[in-house]
Design a protein around this motif. Structure first.
Motif: not given
Lengths: 133, 143
Positions: B68-69, B77-80, B106-111, B137-138
């Motif tokens: 999904g990432g 940036k890194r997603g958690f 489904v939704v993506h708003l900012g971070n 942020d990484v």
């Protein structure tokens, strides 16, 4: 393999989470959990993937059901919700409490809420459904 | 299609937690399909379970999260994964299975972002879940 295959196995290394029994009755239990710097699942830099906390809560719920109901065959049927407070990464050298509350039993299913707690702060929690057949 | 060398350049994960073998199709901010070939040499099988290897449910979730990432372009940036909802595990995944995972935004708003993920083996759904990410942020994530 058909879908009704039920496991009569318990986790061992590297999937065995470090959970100790403290207190449990029929509807709730409290356990302790801790993390070691050399846990196999730690990535370079010591980061623990969120899935490890998810597995920890699930295994603690299983341990609680075994403690309260005796040895059983079980598998994880669903995780209704799971959330992680990222501040947990600042406290991994501490001993956490893992609290399990049985919400309900229906048929062969156990539904329980599990939380990872330190100093009254919940760092991770979820609602899990296990099947005992 | 992204092969493993492309994936190395995008995901920070490495053994034993790189859970993506190939990205089959990718439409950023919409839908991604990726696959994971499950072999008995996966390290978690020695403990789950010693005499009956079954892919842990949380490893399916991790595979969903990694695939999904790819949906998001978040430079620096890194997603958690911060939450998982409505996760259902319908069938066991065992060595020899090829896990095909389809994720949609489904939704993506900012971070913050939420996706739906469905995992299939042999065209049958084995698991599904809704996952939420927080992108940091990484440099912050390395502290």
């Amino acid at each position: 393999m058909n879908d009704t295959t039920i496991l009569n196995q318990t986790q061992s290394y590297p999937m065995k989470m470090s959970v100790s029994d403290v207190d449990a009755d029929a509807t709730k239990g409290e356990f302790t959990a801790n993390f070691s710097a050399d846990d196999y699942y730690r990535e370079e830099g010591g980061f623990i993937p969120p899935l490890v906390f998810m597995e920890l809560l699930g295994q603690t719920a299983e341990k609680f059901y075994i403690t309260s109901d005796g040895e059983c065959k079980r598998y994880l049927a669903s995780i209704e919700d799971f959330s992680l407070n990222e501040d947990i990464y600042d406290n991994l050298d501490r001993d956490f409490s893992v609290k399990v509350n049985l919400i309900e039993k229906f048929g062969k299913l156990y539904r329980g809420h599990v939380s990872l707690v330190l100093d009254n702060t919940v760092y991770c929690e979820g609602t899990y459904v296990h099947c005992n057949a | 299609m992204l092969k493993i060398r492309d994936i190395y350049g995008i995901l920070p994960h490495r053994f034993p937690f790189l859970m993506v073998d190939r990205i089959v199709s990718l439409e950023k901010e919409n839908k991604v399909v990726g696959l994971k070939n499950v072999t008995v040499n996966e390290p978690y099988f020695q403990g789950h379970f010693p005499d009956e290897p079954v892919m842990p449910a949380v490893m399916i979730i991790e595979t969903m999260a990694q695939i999904g990432g790819f949906l998001f372009d978040m430079p620096g940036k890194r997603g958690f994964v911060i939450s998982v909802n409505k996760a259902k595990f319908k069938r066991m995944v065992i060595p020899g299975d090829q896990l095909i995972i389809e994720c949609s935004v489904v939704v993506h708003l900012g971070n913050k972002a939420t996706i739906n993920a469905v995992a299939k083996v042999d065209d049958k759904v084995v698991a599904s879940a809704e996952l939420a990410y927080n992108f940091v942020d990484v440099n912050e994530s390395d502290e």
